[in-house]
Design a protein around this motif. Structure first.
Motif, mmCIF file in Angstrom:
data_model
loop_
_atom_site.group_PDB
_atom_site.id
_atom_site.type_symbol
_atom_site.label_atom_id
_atom_site.label_comp_id
_atom_site.label_asym_id
_atom_site.label_seq_id
_atom_site.Cartn_x
_atom_site.Cartn_y
_atom_site.Cartn_z
ATOM 1 N N ARG A 40 0.837 -1.206 0.000
ATOM 2 C CA ARG A 40 0.000 0.000 0.000
ATOM 3 C C ARG A 40 0.865 1.246 0.000
ATOM 4 O O ARG A 40 0.638 2.188 -0.775
ATOM 5 N N ASN A 41 1.861 1.257 0.873
ATOM 6 C CA ASN A 41 2.748 2.426 0.920
ATOM 7 C C ASN A 41 3.484 2.610 -0.396
ATOM 8 O O ASN A 41 3.674 3.739 -0.870
ATOM 9 N N PHE A 42 3.898 1.500 -1.006
ATOM 10 C CA PHE A 42 4.646 1.575 -2.256
ATOM 11 C C PHE A 42 3.782 2.130 -3.384
ATOM 12 O O PHE A 42 4.217 2.993 -4.149
ATOM 13 N N VAL A 43 2.528 1.626 -3.492
ATOM 14 C CA VAL A 43 1.613 2.096 -4.534
ATOM 15 C C VAL A 43 1.298 3.576 -4.357
ATOM 16 O O VAL A 43 1.291 4.352 -5.336
ATOM 17 N N ILE A 44 1.062 3.982 -3.132
ATOM 18 C CA ILE A 44 0.663 5.367 -2.881
ATOM 19 C C ILE A 44 1.838 6.322 -3.070
ATOM 20 O O ILE A 44 1.724 7.349 -3.762
ATOM 21 N N MET A 45 2.978 6.018 -2.489
ATOM 22 C CA MET A 45 4.109 6.945 -2.539
ATOM 23 C C MET A 45 4.690 7.091 -3.948
ATOM 24 O O MET A 45 5.259 8.128 -4.283
ATOM 25 N N ASN A 46 4.525 6.065 -4.778
ATOM 26 C CA ASN A 46 5.021 6.148 -6.146
ATOM 27 C C ASN A 46 3.942 6.591 -7.137
ATOM 28 O O ASN A 46 4.194 6.635 -8.344
ATOM 29 N N GLY A 47 2.763 6.911 -6.629
ATOM 30 C CA GLY A 47 1.699 7.460 -7.472
ATOM 31 C C GLY A 47 1.330 6.572 -8.642
ATOM 32 O O GLY A 47 1.156 7.062 -9.770
ATOM 33 N N LEU A 48 1.165 5.268 -8.408
ATOM 34 C CA LEU A 48 0.893 4.346 -9.508
ATOM 35 C C LEU A 48 -0.491 4.578 -10.119
ATOM 36 O O LEU A 48 -0.669 4.414 -11.333
ATOM 37 N N SER A 49 -1.471 4.950 -9.316
ATOM 38 C CA SER A 49 -2.800 5.261 -9.868
ATOM 39 C C SER A 49 -2.733 6.486 -10.771
ATOM 40 O O SER A 49 -3.362 6.530 -11.838
ATOM 41 N N LYS A 50 -1.958 7.476 -10.367
ATOM 42 C CA LYS A 50 -1.794 8.670 -11.193
ATOM 43 C C LYS A 50 -1.079 8.327 -12.488
ATOM 44 O O LYS A 50 -1.464 8.791 -13.571
ATOM 45 N N GLU A 93 -3.989 12.054 -3.697
ATOM 46 C CA GLU A 93 -3.880 11.785 -5.132
ATOM 47 C C GLU A 93 -4.225 10.340 -5.455
ATOM 48 O O GLU A 93 -4.844 10.051 -6.484
ATOM 49 N N HIS A 94 -3.835 9.420 -4.581
ATOM 50 C CA HIS A 94 -4.156 8.008 -4.803
ATOM 51 C C HIS A 94 -5.663 7.803 -4.844
ATOM 52 O O HIS A 94 -6.181 7.106 -5.732
ATOM 53 N N ARG A 95 -6.386 8.403 -3.918
ATOM 54 C CA ARG A 95 -7.852 8.250 -3.899
ATOM 55 C C ARG A 95 -8.476 8.867 -5.141
ATOM 56 O O ARG A 95 -9.332 8.259 -5.792
ATOM 57 N N VAL A 96 -8.063 10.086 -5.473
ATOM 58 C CA VAL A 96 -8.676 10.801 -6.596
ATOM 59 C C VAL A 96 -8.394 10.081 -7.906
ATOM 60 O O VAL A 96 -9.320 9.812 -8.694
ATOM 61 N N TYR A 97 -7.141 9.730 -8.159
ATOM 62 C CA TYR A 97 -6.796 9.111 -9.440
ATOM 63 C C TYR A 97 -7.314 7.678 -9.544
ATOM 64 O O TYR A 97 -7.617 7.214 -10.650
ATOM 65 N N SER A 98 -7.429 6.981 -8.428
ATOM 66 C CA SER A 98 -7.991 5.630 -8.474
ATOM 67 C C SER A 98 -9.446 5.674 -8.918
ATOM 68 O O SER A 98 -9.886 4.882 -9.766
ATOM 69 N N PHE A 99 -10.210 6.613 -8.365
ATOM 70 C CA PHE A 99 -11.622 6.729 -8.758
ATOM 71 C C PHE A 99 -11.750 7.287 -10.168
ATOM 72 O O PHE A 99 -12.649 6.909 -10.923
ATOM 73 N N LEU A 100 -10.832 8.183 -10.543
ATOM 74 C CA LEU A 100 -10.858 8.730 -11.896
ATOM 75 C C LEU A 100 -10.600 7.624 -12.926
ATOM 76 O O LEU A 100 -11.291 7.539 -13.952
ATOM 77 N N ALA A 101 -9.611 6.769 -12.659
ATOM 78 C CA ALA A 101 -9.322 5.664 -13.576
ATOM 79 C C ALA A 101 -10.506 4.721 -13.673
ATOM 80 O O ALA A 101 -10.814 4.204 -14.757
ATOM 81 N N ARG A 102 -11.184 4.508 -12.570
ATOM 82 C CA ARG A 102 -12.379 3.664 -12.598
ATOM 83 C C ARG A 102 -13.464 4.305 -13.462
ATOM 84 O O ARG A 102 -14.144 3.624 -14.225
ATOM 85 N N GLY A 103 -13.612 5.620 -13.364
ATOM 86 C CA GLY A 103 -14.618 6.308 -14.175
ATOM 87 C C GLY A 103 -14.334 6.194 -15.656
ATOM 88 O O GLY A 103 -15.254 6.082 -16.474
#
Length: 373
Positions: A40-50, A93-103
């Motif tokens: 979780r920390n790795f995904v969030i800190m590296n902005g993978l969803s973004k 950013e993780h929350r916003v971009y994760s939901f954006l990618a889902r949209g």
């Protein structure tokens, strides 16, 4: 298999990022962040969803920062002892971009065209205004529904149509246009353009003194248009993210001359803008003069309108016509009631006095009096 190793512990961060970025489904990135606290920390800190969103839509490189609405938003979750601003920014950013990618993948594909803004010219306003192009039918109440340009002696003179989309953030895949066939003219001419081109962008600040009220950040290739009475599909090379919610259609060249005045016209019956609207879940705020923008997540529960939900079409001319028809119908009802009353009084007089029959034997005289009433 007895020895299970976490590749995050054995590979350098760049290689681990390359492995995780092989995931294409936005949900897989979210699932990866749920494997363990370390993942979780790795995904969030590296902005993978973004990074996934940027790979899907490079236009998002213009995002200056993201914000969440104060209502119905999750508060940042403490992880270990880290409460730094960097962590909170990455988590948001993780929350916003994760939901954006889902949209981008799950919101319904639909007609995103909401309102006609302006046309470069209109031959007969409001009967032939741009608002008619939002109506899929080419006839309404036995009256033709279409937009028409003014006539030109030079067939190379272009025309433009500007529309407001259903949201400030729309992923557009194709644009469909139907030229209008004048079924009421000799030869049934079709007033198409030779070709079309599309621009996406946003409106300028109200205080901007420039004559052009819009900034067009994307311009498509030129597509040939057929002189055929059908909804013609112009598919974009790849889905485009319209940031700001405005579309301009450039109609290039004229092919049909009107017999009555010898001038060239372009007429459009219907325009569709197919894609996924990210409204009302997301909104944007344009930052001038940098042309960057703020990405606003308004809700994590709202989605786009259901596929089968009717969409209101704003057409002031048709609304006025509907009001006129209501008035006409009321007058017709009133006339029918008056007709019944008059007919009843006539019948009463006829039945009550046989000596007055001669007054109504002349049908022409009676019809004249009734028409006057």
């Amino acid at each position: 298999m007895e020895i299970q190793l976490d590749f995050l512990n054995w590979l350098d961060p760049d290689m681990s990022i390359k492995i995780l970025m092989c995931l294409e489904d936005p949900s897989d990135i979210v699932r990866a962040s749920c494997v363990s606290r370390q993942w979780r920390n790795f995904v969030i800190m590296n902005g993978l969803s973004k990074q996934l969103c940027l790979r899907m839509f490079p236009q998002l490189t213009r995002v200056d920062h993201v914000i969440e609405s104060s209502c119905n938003m999750k508060k940042p979750v403490d992880v270990g002892s880290s409460k730094s601003m960097e962590w909170e920014t990455s988590l948001r950013e993780h929350r916003v971009y994760s939901f954006l990618a889902r949209g981008f993948t799950s919101f319904a594909v639909r007609d995103c065209n909401r309102k006609g803004i302006c046309a470069s010219s209109t031959d007969n306003y409001p009967a032939e205004s741009i608002h008619n192009t939002l109506e899929p039918r080419d006839r309404i109440d036995r009256r033709a529904s279409y937009w028409s340009s003014k006539g030109q002696s030079n067939p190379q003179v272009p025309e433009t149509l500007v529309y407001k989309l259903t949201g400030d953030l729309c992923a557009i895949t194709e644009i469909n246009i139907q030229p209008f066939q004048a079924y009421f003219q000799p030869g049934l001419p079709i007033y198409s353009a030779k070709s079309v081109r599309f621009q996406l962008g946003h409106k300028k600040s109200p205080v901007d003194p420039a004559d052009d009220k819009f900034v067009w950040t994307y311009t498509s290739q030129e597509f040939p248009m057929a002189q055929e009475n059908r909804l013609q599909t112009f598919k974009l090379p790849e889905p485009l993210l319209c940031i700001g919610g405005f579309l301009r259609i450039e109609l290039l060249g004229r092919v049909q001359r009107q017999e009555m005045d010898g001038l060239f016209y372009i007429c459009v019956s219907h325009v569709q803008v197919m894609g996924r609207s990210l409204s009302p879940a997301f909104n944007v705020e344009i930052l001038e003069p940098s042309e960057g923008f703020v990405l606003k997540a308004l809700s994590y529960t709202q989605t786009s309108l259901p596929e089968d939900e009717p969409r209101a079409i704003f057409n002031p001319y048709l609304e006025r016509r509907a009001t006129d028809l209501e008035i006409v119908n009321l007058l017709r009802v009133g006339a029918a009631v008056l007709e019944e009353i008059v007919a009843g009084e006539v019948d009463d007089e006829v039945e009550g006095d046989d000596d007055d029959d001669a007054v109504y034997e002349d049908d022409d005289e009676f019809d004249g009096e009734f028409d006057y009433i």
